[in-house]
Enzyme design. Structure first.
Site: not given
Length: 331
Positions: A225, A228
């Site tokens: 991600c 993230c």
């Protein structure tokens, strides 16, 4: 390429022309590479390119015109490819997004994608998703106008512009759907938190009950991600700032798939991640994840000392108000 890792930005591949006898010529020069392979892929295409000793990746192949994803083993970038392109890419994997430069046929379109990825990374989607139901439609319309205006006055191929607009409009529909879900999530506040008991990077397992009497700031994330990973520097600073506080703990829960368990451990080690690093038992299907209705990551959660949900969709570490939010709780 780092991007908002919500469901509405799932990779969409659009095709416009039939494969002809032409090919794409692709070359990438990568400093400090993360692996010896690059993967160019979509839902229906997968091309693995192996580097030489100097970190240069070259290949020539046929392809359907449209958007693709490039993966270097750690980071992602978005590409627009069509037969006839002779596209050259250079980057430094240590500063992946910021260093990407394209030259050759197709460079204009692909440099635009790289520029917009950086722009997307800086945009405060988290704040937008916290907006009231009255304000959100106006904010969404402003984001649409701003992004599409970036296409004006550029020397792009018409097929690229048409494809980009379609994909972007789809992402905005997804963002609206995600916002609708976030409104539902807010209603979880005040309820008893779903619990967890997950593998700890340092050994054994750790449960939510281990933190009774403390506030728990939870980061639900994954190694794949981009958004993230973009929060990691801010999260490290946040952890360091409250390091001496005994009544708050920072917990990161990876929802990587089981097959990527070793990748998770390597990532935690290589990036020197702090806090409590946990690995969820069933990725997206973990009870904790489903209990919080998590459909996109990163998701940050604040749980109170008695196990109550303080904020089911808390500010990100990079948010301007995160320190103020935590300070109020710790008084």
């Amino acid at each position: 390429m780092k991007k908002i890792a919500l469901l509405f930005v799932a990779l969409i591949t659009l095709s416009f022309t039939k494969i002809n006898n032409d090919t794409v010529k692709f070359k990438a020069t990568v400093e400090n590479r993360n692996s010896d392979t690059l993967v160019i892929r979509s839902r229906t295409f997968n091309k693995i390119i192996v580097s030489n000793k100097e970190g240069v990746f070259t290949d020539e192949f046929q392809i359907e015109e449209g958007f693709y994803q490039l993966f270097d083993g750690t980071e992602y970038a978005k590409l627009y490819l069509k037969n006839g392109y002779d596209l050259r890419m250079s980057l430094n994997a240590e500063k992946f997004d910021e260093s990407i430069i394209f030259e050759g046929d197709g460079a204009n379109e692909n440099n635009f994608l790289a520029e917009m990825a950086l722009d997307d990374e800086k945009f405060d989607y988290a704040g937008m998703l916290q907006a009231s139901e009255n304000d959100f439609p106006n904010l969404l319309e402003k984001r649409k106008d701003y992004t599409l205006s970036k296409l004006d006055g550029k020397d792009f191929e018409k097929s690229f512009v048409d494809a980009y607009k379609i994909q972007f409009e789809q992402s905005m529909v997804g963002l609206q759907a995600y916002y609708n879900e976030s409104v539902k999530v807010r209603k979880l506040n005040g309820q008893k938190s779903p619990t967890f008991n997950y593998e700890n990077y340092k050994g054994g397992t750790t449960s939510l009950d281990d933190f009774k009497g403390k506030y728990v700031y939870v980061d639900v994330w994954a190694t794949w991600c981009g958004p993230c990973r973009a929060e990691i520097p801010a999260l490290k600073k946040l952890e360091e700032h409250y390091h001496d506080k005994k009544n708050i703990v920072f917990v990161s829960i990876s929802i990587d798939q089981a097959k990527d368990h070793d990748k998770w451990k390597k990532f935690v080690k290589d990036k020197e991640l702090g806090g409590v690093q946990l690995f969820a038992d069933k990725d997206w299907n973990s009870d904790f994840v489903k209990g919080y209705q998590i459909n996109g990551i990163p998701r940050f959660i604040i749980i109170g000392p008695k196990g109550e949900i303080v904020n089911a969709d808390a500010p990100r570490p990079s948010a301007e108000d995160i320190y103020q939010t935590i300070d109020k709780l710790l008084k």
